[in-house]
Design a protein around this motif. Structure first.
Motif, PDB file in Angstrom:
ATOM      1  N   HIS A 116      -7.016   6.757   2.952  1.00  0.00           N
ATOM      2  CA  HIS A 116      -6.008   6.448   1.944  1.00  0.00           C
ATOM      3  C   HIS A 116      -4.712   5.634   2.388  1.00  0.00           C
ATOM      4  O   HIS A 116      -3.651   5.666   1.809  1.00  0.00           O
ATOM      5  N   MET A 117      -4.796   5.143   3.719  1.00  0.00           N
ATOM      6  CA  MET A 117      -3.568   4.469   4.613  1.00  0.00           C
ATOM      7  C   MET A 117      -3.990   2.942   4.354  1.00  0.00           C
ATOM      8  O   MET A 117      -5.192   2.562   4.654  1.00  0.00           O
ATOM      9  N   SER A 118      -2.882   2.283   4.675  1.00  0.00           N
ATOM     10  CA  SER A 118      -2.940   0.759   4.787  1.00  0.00           C
ATOM     11  C   SER A 118      -3.445   0.837   6.360  1.00  0.00           C
ATOM     12  O   SER A 118      -3.286   1.700   7.188  1.00  0.00           O
ATOM     13  N   LEU A 119      -3.742  -0.535   6.768  1.00  0.00           N
ATOM     14  CA  LEU A 119      -4.126  -0.875   8.310  1.00  0.00           C
ATOM     15  C   LEU A 119      -3.047  -0.353   9.329  1.00  0.00           C
ATOM     16  O   LEU A 119      -3.194   0.347  10.144  1.00  0.00           O
ATOM     17  N   GLU A 120      -1.775  -0.603   8.544  1.00  0.00           N
ATOM     18  CA  GLU A 120      -0.628  -0.243   9.562  1.00  0.00           C
ATOM     19  C   GLU A 120      -0.534   1.274   9.815  1.00  0.00           C
ATOM     20  O   GLU A 120      -0.623   1.989  10.956  1.00  0.00           O
ATOM     21  N   ARG A 178      -8.306   1.451  19.144  1.00  0.00           N
ATOM     22  CA  ARG A 178      -8.075   0.257  19.592  1.00  0.00           C
ATOM     23  C   ARG A 178      -8.563  -0.797  18.748  1.00  0.00           C
ATOM     24  O   ARG A 178      -7.861  -1.917  18.575  1.00  0.00           O
ATOM     25  N   ASP A 179      -9.654  -0.576  17.932  1.00  0.00           N
ATOM     26  CA  ASP A 179     -10.093  -1.765  17.186  1.00  0.00           C
ATOM     27  C   ASP A 179      -9.217  -1.751  15.907  1.00  0.00           C
ATOM     28  O   ASP A 179      -8.828  -2.919  15.386  1.00  0.00           O
ATOM     29  N   ALA A 180      -8.632  -0.730  15.463  1.00  0.00           N
ATOM     30  CA  ALA A 180      -7.652  -0.714  14.409  1.00  0.00           C
ATOM     31  C   ALA A 180      -6.258  -1.237  14.644  1.00  0.00           C
ATOM     32  O   ALA A 180      -5.741  -1.852  13.973  1.00  0.00           O
ATOM     33  N   ILE A 181      -5.931  -1.199  16.026  1.00  0.00           N
ATOM     34  CA  ILE A 181      -4.796  -1.637  16.415  1.00  0.00           C
ATOM     35  C   ILE A 181      -4.835  -3.262  16.699  1.00  0.00           C
ATOM     36  O   ILE A 181      -4.010  -3.913  16.137  1.00  0.00           O
ATOM     37  N   ALA A 182      -6.018  -3.618  17.116  1.00  0.00           N
ATOM     38  CA  ALA A 182      -6.259  -5.033  17.182  1.00  0.00           C
ATOM     39  C   ALA A 182      -6.284  -5.854  15.811  1.00  0.00           C
ATOM     40  O   ALA A 182      -5.616  -6.833  15.768  1.00  0.00           O
ATOM     41  N   ARG A 217       7.779  -4.437  18.371  1.00  0.00           N
ATOM     42  CA  ARG A 217       7.151  -3.155  18.682  1.00  0.00           C
ATOM     43  C   ARG A 217       5.862  -3.156  17.910  1.00  0.00           C
ATOM     44  O   ARG A 217       5.453  -4.195  16.797  1.00  0.00           O
ATOM     45  N   VAL A 218       4.825  -2.560  18.206  1.00  0.00           N
ATOM     46  CA  VAL A 218       3.546  -2.583  17.549  1.00  0.00           C
ATOM     47  C   VAL A 218       3.643  -1.952  16.314  1.00  0.00           C
ATOM     48  O   VAL A 218       2.930  -2.816  15.367  1.00  0.00           O
ATOM     49  N   TRP A 219       4.517  -1.091  15.895  1.00  0.00           N
ATOM     50  CA  TRP A 219       4.659  -0.335  14.561  1.00  0.00           C
ATOM     51  C   TRP A 219       6.184  -0.872  14.219  1.00  0.00           C
ATOM     52  O   TRP A 219       7.021   0.382  14.392  1.00  0.00           O
ATOM     53  N   PRO A 220       6.736  -1.546  13.622  1.00  0.00           N
ATOM     54  CA  PRO A 220       8.122  -1.866  13.337  1.00  0.00           C
ATOM     55  C   PRO A 220       8.522  -1.141  12.128  1.00  0.00           C
ATOM     56  O   PRO A 220       9.076  -1.472  11.217  1.00  0.00           O
ATOM     57  N   ILE A 221       8.373   0.027  12.211  1.00  0.00           N
ATOM     58  CA  ILE A 221       8.902   1.044  11.198  1.00  0.00           C
ATOM     59  C   ILE A 221       9.669   2.304  11.941  1.00  0.00           C
ATOM     60  O   ILE A 221       9.535   2.309  12.769  1.00  0.00           O
ATOM     61  N   SER A 222      10.324   2.970  10.645  1.00  0.00           N
ATOM     62  CA  SER A 222      11.237   4.302  11.439  1.00  0.00           C
ATOM     63  C   SER A 222      10.272   5.393  11.180  1.00  0.00           C
ATOM     64  O   SER A 222       9.095   5.358  10.434  1.00  0.00           O
ATOM     65  N   VAL A 223      10.636   6.419  11.619  1.00  0.00           N
ATOM     66  CA  VAL A 223      10.058   7.947  11.726  1.00  0.00           C
ATOM     67  C   VAL A 223       9.778   8.354   9.974  1.00  0.00           C
ATOM     68  O   VAL A 223       8.920   8.787   9.626  1.00  0.00           O
ATOM     69  N   SER A 224      11.000   8.170   9.209  1.00  0.00           N
ATOM     70  CA  SER A 224      10.795   8.555   7.746  1.00  0.00           C
ATOM     71  C   SER A 224       9.837   7.621   7.102  1.00  0.00           C
ATOM     72  O   SER A 224       9.358   8.172   6.231  1.00  0.00           O
ATOM     73  N   THR A 225       9.640   6.292   7.518  1.00  0.00           N
ATOM     74  CA  THR A 225       8.832   5.426   6.818  1.00  0.00           C
ATOM     75  C   THR A 225       7.428   6.071   7.217  1.00  0.00           C
ATOM     76  O   THR A 225       6.282   6.188   6.496  1.00  0.00           O
ATOM     77  N   ALA A 226       7.154   6.255   8.399  1.00  0.00           N
ATOM     78  CA  ALA A 226       5.842   6.810   8.802  1.00  0.00           C
ATOM     79  C   ALA A 226       5.699   8.230   7.941  1.00  0.00           C
ATOM     80  O   ALA A 226       4.470   8.410   7.592  1.00  0.00           O
ATOM     81  N   GLN A 227       6.596   9.022   7.924  1.00  0.00           N
ATOM     82  CA  GLN A 227       6.154  10.428   6.985  1.00  0.00           C
ATOM     83  C   GLN A 227       6.055   9.907   5.669  1.00  0.00           C
ATOM     84  O   GLN A 227       5.024  10.529   5.064  1.00  0.00           O
ATOM     85  N   ALA A 228       6.750   8.924   4.842  1.00  0.00           N
ATOM     86  CA  ALA A 228       6.345   8.896   3.752  1.00  0.00           C
ATOM     87  C   ALA A 228       4.952   8.093   3.639  1.00  0.00           C
ATOM     88  O   ALA A 228       4.172   8.511   2.561  1.00  0.00           O
ATOM     89  N   ILE A 229       4.535   7.550   4.752  1.00  0.00           N
ATOM     90  CA  ILE A 229       3.008   6.949   4.768  1.00  0.00           C
ATOM     91  C   ILE A 229       2.098   8.181   4.461  1.00  0.00           C
ATOM     92  O   ILE A 229       1.083   8.246   3.917  1.00  0.00           O
ATOM     93  N   LEU A 230       2.355   9.131   5.618  1.00  0.00           N
ATOM     94  CA  LEU A 230       1.528  10.239   5.499  1.00  0.00           C
ATOM     95  C   LEU A 230       1.362  11.098   4.202  1.00  0.00           C
ATOM     96  O   LEU A 230       0.632  11.568   3.701  1.00  0.00           O
ATOM     97  N   TRP A 231       2.510  11.073   3.796  1.00  0.00           N
ATOM     98  CA  TRP A 231       3.019  12.204   2.729  1.00  0.00           C
ATOM     99  C   TRP A 231       1.990  11.264   1.454  1.00  0.00           C
ATOM    100  O   TRP A 231       1.268  12.357   0.541  1.00  0.00           O
ATOM    101  N   GLU A 232       2.083  10.193   1.171  1.00  0.00           N
ATOM    102  CA  GLU A 232       1.422   9.341   0.026  1.00  0.00           C
ATOM    103  C   GLU A 232       0.048   9.721   0.229  1.00  0.00           C
ATOM    104  O   GLU A 232      -0.755  10.051  -0.631  1.00  0.00           O
ATOM    105  N   ALA A 233      -0.650   9.644   1.507  1.00  0.00           N
ATOM    106  CA  ALA A 233      -1.867   9.563   1.962  1.00  0.00           C
ATOM    107  C   ALA A 233      -2.400  10.965   1.637  1.00  0.00           C
ATOM    108  O   ALA A 233      -3.423  11.302   1.046  1.00  0.00           O
ATOM    109  N   LEU A 234      -1.659  12.233   1.824  1.00  0.00           N
ATOM    110  CA  LEU A 234      -1.941  13.570   1.603  1.00  0.00           C
ATOM    111  C   LEU A 234      -2.148  13.781   0.115  1.00  0.00           C
ATOM    112  O   LEU A 234      -3.030  14.299  -0.213  1.00  0.00           O
TER     113      LEU A 234
END
Length: 396
Positions: A116-120, A178-182, A217-234
């Motif tokens: 339920h997450m985007s590729l990022e 690796r494949d997902a990051i690429a 950066r590989v993932w140009p987001i903040s910790v709070s954005t990463a948390q929001a991505i996880l919470w929405e997927a949960l």
């Protein structure tokens, strides 16, 4: 307030630490004002600890808040005598232990969450699950810190990325990561090319131009954005469960490190070293012999931390490992694979070698990890840890 904001930004790089310390100092000064003597600090801290406990703050939060205040005033030259503070810590400060019952999450649960997450988000959380990195370390990684061509793939955690700036290290991650990051890096390149260079301001009836930040950066987001991505997927996965006492989520970002530690299958020293725990890096051969650590990760950890279905290439590697464990010469294996007419022919040739070895005088069994002890007690030896996490047992 401006003074302690400057202090926080000067001495702490972690976004999470900055937010925690800013909240703590703001709450403390709203209640007690600025402190000018050690006696004032002692009275305020003891009162504040009792108030925080009464208000229902968790022990870990209380400890973090108190540490923030004491650190700030220590740098201002105002400290509580060590003997006095030792008594306070022993008598009224609660032990800094997590009060929420949390969980690492199973492979199936993480498969549902990642779906339920985007590729990022998926590439980021696959990296966290398979590397054991802290979120703050992962979000500082630059593209140049990745080695996607290595086997297994690896990333270089620079000292400035780490908690407390203690020692850099190499970490490894799975092939699916690796494949997902690429794929994510390819998509990012496309999105950056399509990004508009100007925007319209209706109020002024004109366009404004902007210069994009150079964020490699590989993932140009903040910790709070990463948390929001996880919470929405949960939520979407139906796994947004909370601790009934604290109301906090059972699966959270730190669960990725718990998942890594519970499932990697490596020795304690190497596990702690890969996770960046101070005191283990120098004692582990991760620093002295990265290639040895890489081989262990490849043979033992990759199958245990792989979330989605294995590719046919992975299955080929499993068969090769079984053949080698049964005594098939590596040169013979290479010759057979080189002469094979197709991938299916390669699989058939390796299976024939395995069958031939199994017809020898030795007896073999492939068993789950939970059954290993039973076999060891009954005269079997563990010949190999296979790429899918099972054990090849042998008895002469």
């Amino acid at each position: 307030m401006e003074h302690y904001e400057r202090w926080i930004k000067t001495y702490f790089t972690s976004e999470h630490t900055q937010k925690t310390y800013l909240s703590a100092l703001h709450k403390f000064h709203n209640k007690f004002g600025y402190i000018t003597t050690p006696d004032e600090l002692l009275d305020a801290i003891t009162t504040w600890i009792r108030d925080l406990r009464t208000e229902g703050y968790t022990p870990k939060t209380i400890n973090n808040y108190v540490t923030a205040v004491l650190s700030y005033y220590r740098d201002q030259g105002i400290t509580i005598p060590e003997d006095t503070w030792r008594r306070i810590r022993r008598r009224i400060l609660p032990p800094s232990k997590p009060s929420t019952f949390d969980k690492a999450g199973t492979h199936d649960e993480w498969k549902r969450i990642l779906s339920h997450m985007s590729l990022e988000g998926r590439s980021l959380f696959l990296f966290l699950l398979s590397s054991g990195c802290r979120i703050g370390e992962a979000l500082q990684l630059k593209v140049s810190d990745l080695d996607l061509e290595a086997d297994p793939p690896r990333a270089y955690i620079r000292p400035e990325y780490t908690k407390g700036g203690y020692g850099g290290r190499v970490v490894f991650y799975t092939y699916e990561t690796r494949d997902a990051i690429a794929e994510w890096l390819k998509l990012r390149l496309i999105l950056n090319k399509r990004a508009p260079k100007r925007y319209y301001i209706p109020k002024h009836g004109r366009y404004a131009y902007y210069t994009e930040k150079d964020d490699n950066r590989v993932w140009p987001i903040s910790v709070s954005t990463a948390q929001a991505i996880l919470w929405e997927a949960l939520k979407r996965a139906g796994l947004d469960k909370r601790d009934p006492r604290t109301g906090r989520r059972l699966i959270h970002i730190h669960s990725t490190r718990k998942f890594f530690r519970s499932n990697c299958g490596l020795s304690d020293a190497l596990t702690h070293a890969l996770m960046g725990h101070e005191g283990y890096l120098d004692r582990s051969y991760l620093r002295q012999n990265v290639n040895r650590a890489a081989e262990e990760y490849k043979a033992i950890t990759i199958p245990r931390l792989t979330i989605f279905e294995r590719t046919t290439t992975d299955k080929m590697e499993i068969l090769k490992l079984i053949a080698k464990a049964l005594g098939v010469n590596e040169e013979r294996l290479d010759t057979a694979l080189r002469d094979a007419l197709s991938f299916e022919d390669s699989i058939m040739r390796i299976r024939e070698m395995i069958q031939e070895s199994l017809r020898s005088n030795k007896e073999y069994q492939i068993v789950e990890e939970k059954d290993v002890q039973f076999y060891l007690l009954n005269g079997w030896d563990a010949a190999k840890v296979l790429n899918d996490g099972r054990f090849l047992m042998v008895r002469a």
